[in-house]
Design a protein around this motif. Structure first.
Motif, PDB file in Angstrom:
ATOM      1  N   SER A   1      29.262  39.281  54.383  1.00  0.00           N
ATOM      2  CA  SER A   1      28.621  37.978  54.543  1.00  0.00           C
ATOM      3  C   SER A   1      28.532  37.540  56.001  1.00  0.00           C
ATOM      4  O   SER A   1      27.920  36.512  56.301  1.00  0.00           O
ATOM      5  CB  SER A   1      29.373  36.921  53.734  1.00  0.00           C
ATOM      6  N   TYR A   2      29.113  38.315  56.897  1.00  0.00           N
ATOM      7  CA  TYR A   2      29.141  37.958  58.311  1.00  0.00           C
ATOM      8  C   TYR A   2      28.173  38.823  59.122  1.00  0.00           C
ATOM      9  O   TYR A   2      28.065  40.028  58.897  1.00  0.00           O
ATOM     10  CB  TYR A   2      30.535  38.162  58.900  1.00  0.00           C
ATOM     11  N   TRP A  58      23.972  40.226  58.685  1.00  0.00           N
ATOM     12  CA  TRP A  58      24.870  40.604  57.596  1.00  0.00           C
ATOM     13  C   TRP A  58      24.325  41.769  56.793  1.00  0.00           C
ATOM     14  O   TRP A  58      25.071  42.615  56.311  1.00  0.00           O
ATOM     15  CB  TRP A  58      25.112  39.400  56.677  1.00  0.00           C
ATOM     16  N   ASN A  60      28.325  48.317  55.019  1.00  0.00           N
ATOM     17  CA  ASN A  60      29.061  47.280  54.286  1.00  0.00           C
ATOM     18  C   ASN A  60      29.948  47.868  53.193  1.00  0.00           C
ATOM     19  O   ASN A  60      30.952  47.256  52.821  1.00  0.00           O
ATOM     20  CB  ASN A  60      28.093  46.266  53.698  1.00  0.00           C
TER      21      ASN A  60
END
Length: 121
Positions: A31-32, A53, A74
Motif C-alpha cells: 500500500s506504500y 504502490w 510486492n
C-alpha cells in the motif's frame, strides 16, 4: 508499521553496476510508495528514485535517469534499485523509504538504516 532493511551496497569501480535491495516487513508494504534516497558525506539527503504502490509509475532524479532503475516485487515485499554506469559522484549511503509517492523525503514515513555504496575512479 513497516520495517525496512537495505542490502547490496559495496565497493565498485566506475562504470560498474550494483543492485540494492530493500526488504520490508509488515503486511501493508504493497500500500506504500517506495523511494530511494542517498546522502554523501557533508551533503544533504537527496532523492534518487521513487515507485508507486503498484509499480506502475516511477520517477527519477535527473542525475540518475537512464542509469538507475527502481522496481518492486510486492509478493516478496522488496524494492530494488539497479544501478548501472556508476560514477564516483554516486558514492553515498543509500536509504530506502516507504510513504507517499514523490521526491520529498518528508513524505516518507519509514526509513531503512542505509547501505554504503562506494564508487572508485
Amino acid at each position: 508499521q513497516v520495517q525496512l532493511v537495505e542490502s547490496g551496497g559495496g565497493l565498485v569501480q566506475a562504470g560498474g553496476s550494483l543492485r540494492l535491495s530493500c526488504a520490508a516487513t509488515g503486511r501493508t508494504f504493497s500500500s506504500y510508495a517506495m523511494g530511494w534516497f542517498r546522502q554523501a558525506p557533508g551533503k544533504e539527503r537527496e532523492f534518487v528514485a521513487a515507485i508507486s504502490w503498484s509499480g506502475g509509475s516511477t520517477y527519477y532524479a535527473d542525475s540518475v535517469k537512464g542509469r538507475f532503475t527502481i522496481s518492486r516485487d510486492n509478493a516478496k515485499n522488496t524494492v530494488y534499485l539497479q544501478m548501472n554506469s556508476l560514477k564516483p559522484e554516486d558514492t553515498a549511503v543509500y536509504y530506502c523509504a516507504a510513504g507517499a509517492y514523490g521526491f520529498d523525503p518528508s513524505g516518507y514515513d519509514y526509513w531503512g538504516q542505509g547501505t554504503q555504496v562506494t564508487v572508485s575512479s
